[in-house]
Design a protein around this motif. Structure first.
Motif, PDB file in Angstrom:
ATOM      1  N   ILE A  21       0.852  -1.189   0.000  1.00 25.52           N
ATOM      2  CA  ILE A  21       0.000   0.000   0.000  1.00 25.52           C
ATOM      3  C   ILE A  21       0.885   1.236   0.000  1.00 25.52           C
ATOM      4  N   VAL A  22       0.729   2.058  -1.027  1.00 23.98           N
ATOM      5  CA  VAL A  22       1.515   3.288  -1.161  1.00 23.98           C
ATOM      6  C   VAL A  22       0.632   4.474  -0.786  1.00 23.98           C
ATOM      7  N   LEU A  23       1.133   5.327   0.101  1.00 26.28           N
ATOM      8  CA  LEU A  23       0.397   6.502   0.568  1.00 26.28           C
ATOM      9  C   LEU A  23       0.995   7.753  -0.073  1.00 26.28           C
ATOM     10  N   GLU A  24       0.223   8.381  -0.926  1.00 25.93           N
ATOM     11  CA  GLU A  24       0.692   9.601  -1.585  1.00 25.93           C
ATOM     12  C   GLU A  24       0.673  10.759  -0.605  1.00 25.93           C
ATOM     13  N   HIS A  25       1.733  11.581  -0.651  1.00 29.42           N
ATOM     14  CA  HIS A  25       1.802  12.760   0.218  1.00 29.42           C
ATOM     15  C   HIS A  25       1.688  14.018  -0.635  1.00 29.42           C
ATOM     16  N   LEU A  57      -7.277  -8.292  -8.609  1.00 28.96           N
ATOM     17  CA  LEU A  57      -6.608  -7.019  -8.333  1.00 28.96           C
ATOM     18  C   LEU A  57      -5.465  -7.138  -7.338  1.00 28.96           C
ATOM     19  N   HIS A  58      -5.215  -8.361  -6.811  1.00 26.26           N
ATOM     20  CA  HIS A  58      -4.282  -8.466  -5.691  1.00 26.26           C
ATOM     21  C   HIS A  58      -2.816  -8.296  -6.097  1.00 26.26           C
ATOM     22  N   ASP A  59      -2.487  -8.510  -7.381  1.00 25.94           N
ATOM     23  CA  ASP A  59      -1.097  -8.334  -7.820  1.00 25.94           C
ATOM     24  C   ASP A  59      -0.749  -6.855  -7.887  1.00 25.94           C
ATOM     25  N   GLY A  60       0.471  -6.532  -7.526  1.00 18.05           N
ATOM     26  CA  GLY A  60       0.921  -5.148  -7.590  1.00 18.05           C
ATOM     27  C   GLY A  60       0.530  -4.366  -6.354  1.00 18.05           C
ATOM     28  N   ALA A  61       0.687  -3.055  -6.449  1.00 17.53           N
ATOM     29  CA  ALA A  61       0.422  -2.166  -5.315  1.00 17.53           C
ATOM     30  C   ALA A  61      -0.881  -1.407  -5.522  1.00 17.53           C
ATOM     31  N   ILE A  62      -1.389  -0.834  -4.420  1.00 15.05           N
ATOM     32  CA  ILE A  62      -2.476   0.130  -4.532  1.00 15.05           C
ATOM     33  C   ILE A  62      -1.939   1.486  -4.066  1.00 15.05           C
ATOM     34  N   VAL A  63      -2.491   2.556  -4.613  1.00 10.41           N
ATOM     35  CA  VAL A  63      -2.088   3.908  -4.239  1.00 10.41           C
ATOM     36  C   VAL A  63      -3.282   4.606  -3.611  1.00 10.41           C
ATOM     37  N   ILE A  64      -3.048   5.171  -2.423  1.00 15.94           N
ATOM     38  CA  ILE A  64      -4.102   5.889  -1.704  1.00 15.94           C
ATOM     39  C   ILE A  64      -3.746   7.366  -1.669  1.00 15.94           C
ATOM     40  N   HIS A  81       8.839  -5.608  -0.803  1.00 19.47           N
ATOM     41  CA  HIS A  81       9.713  -4.777   0.018  1.00 19.47           C
ATOM     42  C   HIS A  81      10.658  -3.949  -0.857  1.00 19.47           C
ATOM     43  N   ARG A  82      11.174  -4.557  -1.917  1.00 15.50           N
ATOM     44  CA  ARG A  82      12.085  -3.825  -2.796  1.00 15.50           C
ATOM     45  C   ARG A  82      11.362  -2.705  -3.540  1.00 15.50           C
ATOM     46  N   ALA A  83      10.122  -2.965  -3.932  1.00 16.05           N
ATOM     47  CA  ALA A  83       9.328  -1.926  -4.596  1.00 16.05           C
ATOM     48  C   ALA A  83       9.021  -0.786  -3.633  1.00 16.05           C
ATOM     49  N   ALA A  84       8.742  -1.123  -2.367  1.00 12.98           N
ATOM     50  CA  ALA A  84       8.462  -0.096  -1.361  1.00 12.98           C
ATOM     51  C   ALA A  84       9.692   0.776  -1.124  1.00 12.98           C
ATOM     52  N   VAL A  85      10.873   0.167  -1.081  1.00  9.30           N
ATOM     53  CA  VAL A  85      12.113   0.919  -0.932  1.00  9.30           C
ATOM     54  C   VAL A  85      12.273   1.893  -2.101  1.00  9.30           C
ATOM     55  N   TYR A 107       6.978  -0.661   7.466  1.00  6.82           N
ATOM     56  CA  TYR A 107       6.676   0.705   7.057  1.00  6.82           C
ATOM     57  C   TYR A 107       7.926   1.328   6.464  1.00  6.82           C
ATOM     58  N   PHE A 108       7.777   1.986   5.311  1.00  3.67           N
ATOM     59  CA  PHE A 108       8.921   2.530   4.587  1.00  3.67           C
ATOM     60  C   PHE A 108       8.766   4.031   4.365  1.00  3.67           C
TER      61      PHE A 108
END
Length: 258
Positions: free
Chosen positions: A137-141, A174-181, A209-213, A235-236
């Motif tokens: 889960i990616v959180l946009e700022h 939809l479970h593959d990959g990330a979601i962006v919030i 984990h590597r994608a989150a980094v 958490y990254f």
């Protein structure tokens, strides 16, 4: 300074000062909370000392500091390469011709209200972890993530725990990959993120984990990863793991970053 010089102050000078102040504030917001802020303050202190030694005509010290400042530009490029890349990525990924995106650029300078229910977010991550369901889960700022949301399926779903659970359910398409919030809205699913180099993380960590980094290193976004193997929540931020001892501490960390 003569009185005439003060009276000669024009509207152009005022705009110049305001733009410079905005640039400094933007730079501060960009590196706040990172090691780079300490380096930046150190450079500012050296510059001020250099000016003081020049004013006091301390020839030897001012000459040495002047040489240091002279090559400082190249040192800044090396030290702040991540921040410079993040800044350029912000400009390159923001289409200022779109009215809503222009609003988001100016909104950068305002204090943002936390729209997302952070407690529910951590709660659903805990549920996913208890069933060993992997999630990213990616959180946009402040920085728009349009360049990565374009790689997935565009959505406009209000955040809720059942929706997150259904997205990452193992048999869900939809479970593959990330979601962006963004705010309180899930704006994309099945997002393909850039993956960090193999030597960035130990071998035991997987692609999530590597994608989150990678995404948190290149942008100001933060990311939550639920391990499919252990159920652990990571958490990254700024390309690094952010340590936390319990869920309450994790919730506070995410709130602070917003």
């Amino acid at each position: 300074m003569k009185l005439f010089d003060i009276l000669d102050f024009t509207i152009t000078d005022a705009i110049d000062i305001l733009l410079f102040a905005a640039l400094l504030y933007y730079l501060y917001r960009l590196i706040r909370g990172t090691v780079a802020i300490n380096i930046f303050m150190g450079i500012v202190m050296i510059y001020l000392i250099w000016k003081v030694t020049e004013a006091l005509q301390m020839q030897l010290l001012s000459s040495i500091l002047g040489q240091f400042i002279g090559v400082g530009v190249f040192a800044l490029i090396v030290v702040f390469q991540q921040e410079i890349r993040r800044f350029l990525l912000t400009i390159g990924s923001t289409n200022i011709t779109a009215r809503n995106k222009l609003h988001r650029v100016f909104h950068f300078f305002k204090q943002k209200e936390i729209l997302l229910n952070i407690e529910s977010l951590v709660s659903v991550c805990e549920k996913l972890g208890s069933s060993n369901t992997g999630a990213l889960i990616v959180l946009e700022h402040n920085m728009p993530l349009d360049f990565v949301t374009a790689t997935g399926d565009k959505m406009n779903l209000e955040f809720s725990e059942p929706i997150i659970e259904s997205i990452f359910y193992k048999n869900s398409p939809l479970h593959d990959g990330a979601i962006v919030i963004r705010g309180n809205t899930i704006v994309a699913t099945r997002v393909i993120l850039p993956v960090a180099a193999e030597d960035t993380l130990p071998k035991r960590y997987g692609l999530r984990h590597r994608a989150a980094v990678s995404i948190t290193e290149k942008t100001d976004a933060t990311a939550l990863v639920v391990s499919e193997e252990t159920g652990h929540i990571s958490y990254f931020k700024n390309g690094n793991f952010v340590k936390h001892n319990n869920n309450d501490e994790l919730i506070q960390l995410i709130k602070n970053d917003f």
